[in-house]
Structures are given as structure tokens and as C-alpha cells.
Write an enzyme that holds these catalytic residues in place. Sequence first.
Site, PDB file in Angstrom:
ATOM      1  N   HIS A  42      18.035  -6.366  39.382  1.00  0.00           N
ATOM      2  CA  HIS A  42      17.973  -5.548  39.881  1.00  0.00           C
ATOM      3  C   HIS A  42      19.524  -6.483  40.962  1.00  0.00           C
ATOM      4  CE1 HIS A  42      16.158  -1.917  40.001  1.00  0.00           C
ATOM      5  NE2 HIS A  42      14.939  -2.572  39.558  1.00  0.00           N
ATOM      6  N   HIS A  89      12.032  -8.288  36.859  1.00  0.00           N
ATOM      7  CA  HIS A  89      12.906  -7.334  36.552  1.00  0.00           C
ATOM      8  C   HIS A  89      13.881  -7.448  37.868  1.00  0.00           C
ATOM      9  CE1 HIS A  89      12.799  -2.861  37.172  1.00  0.00           C
ATOM     10  NE2 HIS A  89      12.767  -2.829  37.822  1.00  0.00           N
ATOM     11  N   GLU A  90      12.854  -7.471  38.936  1.00  0.00           N
ATOM     12  CA  GLU A  90      13.472  -7.443  40.425  1.00  0.00           C
ATOM     13  C   GLU A  90      14.616  -8.361  40.510  1.00  0.00           C
ATOM     14  OE1 GLU A  90      12.887  -5.152  42.297  1.00  0.00           O
ATOM     15  OE2 GLU A  90      10.671  -4.674  40.932  1.00  0.00           O
ATOM     16  N   GLU A 122      16.281   1.358  36.337  1.00  0.00           N
ATOM     17  CA  GLU A 122      15.602   0.807  36.059  1.00  0.00           C
ATOM     18  C   GLU A 122      15.917   0.682  34.699  1.00  0.00           C
ATOM     19  OE1 GLU A 122      12.934  -0.387  38.126  1.00  0.00           O
ATOM     20  OE2 GLU A 122      14.240   0.998  40.330  1.00  0.00           O
TER      21      GLU A 122
END
Length: 254
Positions: free
Chosen positions: A131, A127-128, A186
Site C-alpha cells: 500500500h 501487503h501493508e 487490496e
Amino acid sequence: MKNKAYILLGWLLVATPMATYAQSVGQAVMEGLASITLSDQQVAQLSRQAVQQMDTQNPVAGPSDPYTQRLNRIVRRHRTVSGIPINYKVYKVKDVNAFATADGSVRVFQGLMDIMSDSELLAIMGHEIGHVVNKDTRDAMKSALRRSAFINLGASQGGAIGALSRSQATALANGLYSASFSRRQETEADDYSYTFLRKNGYNVLALASSFEKLAKLSGGSGGGRVAEIVSSHPDSQKRAQRIRDRARRDGVRR
Ligand SMILES: [Zn+2]
């Protein structure tokens, strides 16, 4: 053609006297900033300096530390993700958190590692990294720069940026650390992680279960900060359900 870029740093976030100074710099500066273009490379370079400053302010686990060894095991196959070289470190602090910056630095906190399985950690790192790949971290850096006070880094357009002073790097790091992403960002980072996990043969449901664990934490008062992935929006349960629904549609059982 500009020879110099005037760059805002995160002073406003850390020092009231500097905030007063920054206000006095006024509208003209803000208008001037609108015309500044920072290349992705320059943003990455500033991000690297900010994260290096964070590394000096946090207890970084050494190479033989069990936390480092576990993290290295988990990310062994993922030193480069979507063409971006990633450098990983563990901060030995109790916070339940992880973050990534635009230069491809990923920092994972001991508190997060203590409660997550290997595949859940990978899901959160996915997920990070999402980004970073989606350039959310680049845009967060740019807005941290814009929000802040006024300094001249003497950067040429497209060229190298001079070294930040320690206080500048600290201010910028604080600005980045408090950055939050939009709901859309997100969701897209969740989707990135899902695809990353699936493509590499991991359990995609680990993304859902990591959210569920974080949702429980953010409902209580655990003490330290709660991970970036749930700090901005309280709907972790819905996000977990969305992942489970997608996995069901995809016929994924694990
Ligand atoms: Zn996020």
C-alpha cells in the site's frame, strides 16, 4: 502561486463541536482545497507526525521485548523495501491488526503476532508495504486531510510543514486509522506481497494462509479489531484462493 497551504485535519472524526465548526466553514473552503497540491514529501512528513502521535498513544514494545526481537528477526533483510526505508514497531495490544503509513512506518499488533507464523507476518507486512509503494497510503492521507476541518499549517508549496499540535496529530492519526482501501487497491497490495515473497525466496502460500486465519476471525467475535487487510472486504477466502491459484499457475509449491 500560493504561499500558504490550507490544510484540513481529521477533526470531524473526533469532535462534534469541531464538526459543527467545520460545516460552518462551508463550501468555499472545500473548493479552495481542491486547488491545493501537497508534495509526496509533505504527505510523508504529516504521516510521520501522525504515526509518532499513535506511538505515544499505544504501548510500544521496547528493544529487548521478545515481540520486538521476533519482529526484528523477521524483517532483518527488509529494512528498505522497493527503495523505501521502513521503520517497524510492535504495539502490545490484543487487536489483530497491522498498518503502514506513507512515510514508511509499519506497525504490527501483538494480537496479530500471536496468531501468525513468521512467514505469515511477513506476508501481511508485504501487503501493508505494498500500500505504501503503490501510494495508497499517500492517497488515504490526502483524503483524511480533505475530509477534515480547516487549519492553516503555514506550509510553503513544496516546503516543510510546521509541526502539528498534539490534537491535530491525533485527529489525523484517527482519520488514517479508519481509512479503508478499494478492492482494486487490496488486490494490488496482495500482488505486491506475493511478488515480494517470491522474489525473496519465501513461501508465497503464507499470504493465502494468513487470509484464511483472518477470515475465520472475522467470522467470529474475537473482541478487538481485525486487520486492515480484511476489514474493508469480507472476501478473504476468495483472496486466499486467488493467491493459491496464482501459485499453482506459477508452479510454486511453497
Ligand atoms: Zn490492504
